[in-house]
Write an enzyme that holds these catalytic residues in place. Structure first.
Site, PDB file in Angstrom:
ATOM      1  N   LYS A   7      21.867 -65.155  75.711  1.00 26.69           N
ATOM      2  CA  LYS A   7      22.491 -66.500  75.731  1.00 26.69           C
ATOM      3  C   LYS A   7      21.925 -67.355  76.537  1.00 26.69           C
ATOM      4  O   LYS A   7      21.851 -68.362  76.663  1.00 26.69           O
ATOM      5  CB  LYS A   7      24.119 -65.943  76.006  1.00 26.69           C
ATOM      6  CG  LYS A   7      25.057 -65.319  74.924  1.00 26.69           C
ATOM      7  CD  LYS A   7      26.289 -64.725  75.348  1.00 26.69           C
ATOM      8  CE  LYS A   7      26.725 -63.912  74.283  1.00 26.69           C
ATOM      9  NZ  LYS A   7      28.166 -63.352  74.658  1.00 26.69           N
ATOM     10  N   GLN A  18      31.732 -61.498  79.637  1.00 30.95           N
ATOM     11  CA  GLN A  18      30.787 -60.549  78.384  1.00 30.95           C
ATOM     12  C   GLN A  18      31.880 -59.317  78.490  1.00 30.95           C
ATOM     13  O   GLN A  18      32.254 -58.673  79.606  1.00 30.95           O
ATOM     14  CB  GLN A  18      29.515 -60.104  78.826  1.00 30.95           C
ATOM     15  CG  GLN A  18      28.926 -59.308  77.973  1.00 30.95           C
ATOM     16  CD  GLN A  18      28.512 -60.295  76.538  1.00 30.95           C
ATOM     17  OE1 GLN A  18      28.506 -61.355  76.382  1.00 30.95           O
ATOM     18  NE2 GLN A  18      28.686 -59.478  75.491  1.00 30.95           N
ATOM     19  N   ASP A  69      34.169 -68.898  74.085  1.00 27.25           N
ATOM     20  CA  ASP A  69      34.074 -67.780  73.133  1.00 27.25           C
ATOM     21  C   ASP A  69      35.104 -67.971  72.221  1.00 27.25           C
ATOM     22  O   ASP A  69      35.461 -67.355  71.132  1.00 27.25           O
ATOM     23  CB  ASP A  69      34.230 -66.551  74.067  1.00 27.25           C
ATOM     24  CG  ASP A  69      33.033 -65.846  74.221  1.00 27.25           C
ATOM     25  OD1 ASP A  69      31.859 -66.010  73.437  1.00 27.25           O
ATOM     26  OD2 ASP A  69      32.887 -65.114  75.252  1.00 27.25           O
TER      27      ASP A  69
END
Ligand code: NAP
Length: 293
Positions: free
Chosen positions: A52, A96, A119
């Site tokens: 990412k 994460q 997200d």
């Protein structure tokens, strides 16, 4: 059979994203900024976060990695999220997953300001997505819709079967495919581990989306001829043949299913590459205040 080529589509979209990022920089003097929070040293998470960050740099975004050891307290992590929420230089925050067992992922997800939740896991974004309102859409389902769009795959009136109902893939994917928009307007069936005779359902699928994490689970006898097959699975096995030391397998037995499909995603080279595009597009949209003012 034709390939839904994640490499081709993601490279093309990355160029578009980079062009927009350059425009933002020229007009405002700032870059879209994504902050990734990584807790502990899970091998998969390390790889995903590194990718990412690398991709952010590649398209001209600013990225910051905030690292914690696995013994960080929930309180400390929540405090950090609050700090990031309040920082006007930050457009997107991702924490994460998975998190260590002593930290409640729901609490962390809900602590992220939904206006920076790139997200798309916050209940506000999920609710708004379901109602077809502007929202951040979870990166993997978002990436899949971008791929369907790129290839002009017809979805209206089709029967879409989604295997897997996780919060990050299966569930939001099923919502997107049922919405009154393109891609969407499908009749959707969701299968999961309690579904008896999954084959009875998969055989009816015009569009089959599989996200369960079981290597080669979908075999040729489970697929309707001419179906569109989207394989989300990323099953790692150690390998002595590859440079990386592991080999990736999907949830679909590609070799035997592909000849029956009209379109199919390969693994690797399919959905995985599109997921990062979903995240980059959400971050860009946040920087442009396109979703929330
Ligand atoms: P997850 O949270 O583990 O959820 C798996 C889902 O599959 C659950 O809903 C589970 O049912 C269902 N399931 C498990 N075994 C099944 C079976 N035998 N028959 C029917 N359903 C079954 O997984 P996830 O996070 O959605 O990820 C799924 C896969 O996609 C993994 O391989 C993951 O690595 C991969 N993935 C890839 C990307 C990408 O970018 N390509 C992104 C995210 C995930 P229950 O709900 O009943 O337990």
């Amino acid at each position: 059979m034709q390939l839904l080529d994640g490499k081709y589509v993601s490279e093309k979209l990355k160029i578009e994203i980079a062009t927009e990022a350059a425009q933002i920089l020229a007009e405002t003097g700032r870059k879209p900024h994504l902050v990734a929070v990584l807790v502990g040293h899970d091998g998969g998470s390390e790889t995903y976060v590194a990718s990412k960050i690398k991709n952010c740099e590649a398209v001209g975004f600013k990225s910051t990695l905030v690292r914690y050891e696995g013994d960080v307290t929930e309180e400390e992590l929540l405090k950090k999220v609050e700090e990031l929420n309040a920082d006007p230089d930050i457009d997107g925050i991702i924490v994460q997953l998975p998190l260590p067992k002593h930290i409640d992922p729901e609490k962390v997800t809900e602590k992220i300001d939904y206006r920076k939740d790139v997200d798309g896991f916050h209940p506000v974004n999920l609710g708004r997505m379901q109602r077809n309102l502007p929202s951040f859409i979870p990166a993997t389902p978002f990436g899949i819709t971008l791929m369907l769009k790129e290839y002009g795959i017809d979805t209206a009136g089709k029967h879409c079967v989604v295997v897997g109902r996780s919060n990050i893939v299966g569930s939001p994917m099923s919502i997107l495919m049922a919405r009154n928009t393109y891609p969407g307007n499908c009749t959707v069936t969701i299968c999961h581990s309690r579904t008896p005779s999954i084959k009875d359902f998969t055989l009816q699928a015009d569009i089959l989306i599989v996200a369960i994490g079981k290597k080669n689970f979908i075999t040729a006898d489970m697929v309707k001829p001419g179906a569109v097959i989207i394989d989300v699975g990323m099953n790692r096995e150690t390998s002595t043949v590859t440079k990386s030391g592991f080999k990736l397998f999907g949830d679909v037995d590609f070799e035997n299913v592909a000849p029956k499909a009209s379109w199919i995603t390969p693994v690797p080279g399919g959905v995985g590459l599109m997921t990062i595009i979903g995240l980059l597009k959400n971050t860009l949209a946040s920087a442009k205040k396109e979703v929330y003012k």
